[in-house]
Write a protein that holds these residues in place. Structure first.
Motif, short mmCIF file in Angstrom:
data_model
loop_
_atom_site.label_atom_id
_atom_site.label_comp_id
_atom_site.label_asym_id
_atom_site.label_seq_id
_atom_site.Cartn_x
_atom_site.Cartn_y
_atom_site.Cartn_z
N ALA A 162 46.03 50.23 29.66
CA ALA A 162 45.05 48.55 29.65
C ALA A 162 45.73 46.74 30.04
O ALA A 162 45.58 46.54 31.50
CB ALA A 162 43.66 48.38 29.22
N ALA A 163 46.63 47.00 29.06
CA ALA A 163 47.20 45.72 28.99
C ALA A 163 48.09 45.29 30.36
O ALA A 163 48.42 44.49 31.05
CB ALA A 163 48.14 45.73 27.98
N ALA A 164 48.91 46.41 30.12
CA ALA A 164 49.57 46.76 31.60
C ALA A 164 49.06 46.52 33.55
O ALA A 164 49.02 45.95 33.88
CB ALA A 164 50.66 48.20 31.76
N ASP A 165 48.05 47.26 33.45
CA ASP A 165 46.93 47.36 34.27
C ASP A 165 46.31 45.13 34.49
O ASP A 165 46.49 44.78 35.66
CB ASP A 165 45.41 47.44 33.68
CG ASP A 165 45.38 49.54 34.49
OD1 ASP A 165 46.86 49.64 35.24
OD2 ASP A 165 44.84 50.14 34.22
N LEU A 166 46.39 44.57 33.41
CA LEU A 166 45.74 43.06 33.68
C LEU A 166 47.02 42.40 33.74
O LEU A 166 47.02 41.85 34.83
CB LEU A 166 45.27 42.11 32.06
CG LEU A 166 44.56 42.76 31.68
CD1 LEU A 166 44.07 42.44 30.30
CD2 LEU A 166 43.62 41.89 32.33
N VAL A 167 48.26 43.24 33.47
CA VAL A 167 49.35 41.93 34.10
C VAL A 167 50.26 42.80 35.23
O VAL A 167 50.65 41.63 36.26
CB VAL A 167 50.42 42.59 33.23
CG1 VAL A 167 51.89 41.92 34.37
CG2 VAL A 167 50.50 42.16 31.51
N GLY A 168 49.92 43.68 35.89
CA GLY A 168 50.34 44.26 37.19
C GLY A 168 48.99 43.57 38.40
O GLY A 168 49.50 44.01 39.66
N GLY A 169 48.32 43.28 37.83
CA GLY A 169 47.02 42.83 38.74
C GLY A 169 46.91 41.83 38.45
O GLY A 169 46.08 41.08 39.89
N PHE A 170 47.63 41.14 38.41
CA PHE A 170 47.86 39.18 38.30
C PHE A 170 48.97 39.68 40.08
O PHE A 170 49.27 39.57 39.56
CB PHE A 170 48.56 38.64 37.11
CG PHE A 170 48.35 37.47 37.31
CD1 PHE A 170 47.27 36.60 37.01
CD2 PHE A 170 49.11 36.64 37.62
CE1 PHE A 170 46.66 35.06 36.90
CE2 PHE A 170 49.15 35.29 37.99
CZ PHE A 170 48.08 34.75 37.37
#
Length: 65
Positions: A43-51
């Motif tokens: 979930a954290a990777a999704d937040l970073v990758g989606g920025f």
């Protein structure tokens, strides 16, 4: 909203296979906490990758001690 295109793999199998590859013994009692941690990290990777970053963004410098 998630940026992940594919669903998460079988994290129980992933944790067991990763532990075996690293030569670690994974107590079955710890499989659930390990997979919960992997879900949080995904979930954290999704937040970073989606920025979104503009094309003009520069990479951060690397500092070494």
């Amino acid at each position: 909203m998630t940026t992940r295109d594919a669903p998460l793999p079988d994290l129980d199998a992933f944790a067991s296979a990763s532990a075996a590859l690293l030569g670690l013994s994974l107590d079955p009692a710890w499989v659930a906490p390990v997979t919960a941690n992997l879900r949080v990290l995904a979930a954290a990777a999704d937040l970073v990758g989606g920025f979104p970053l503009p094309d003009e963004a520069e990479a951060a410098p690397v500092f070494e001690a």
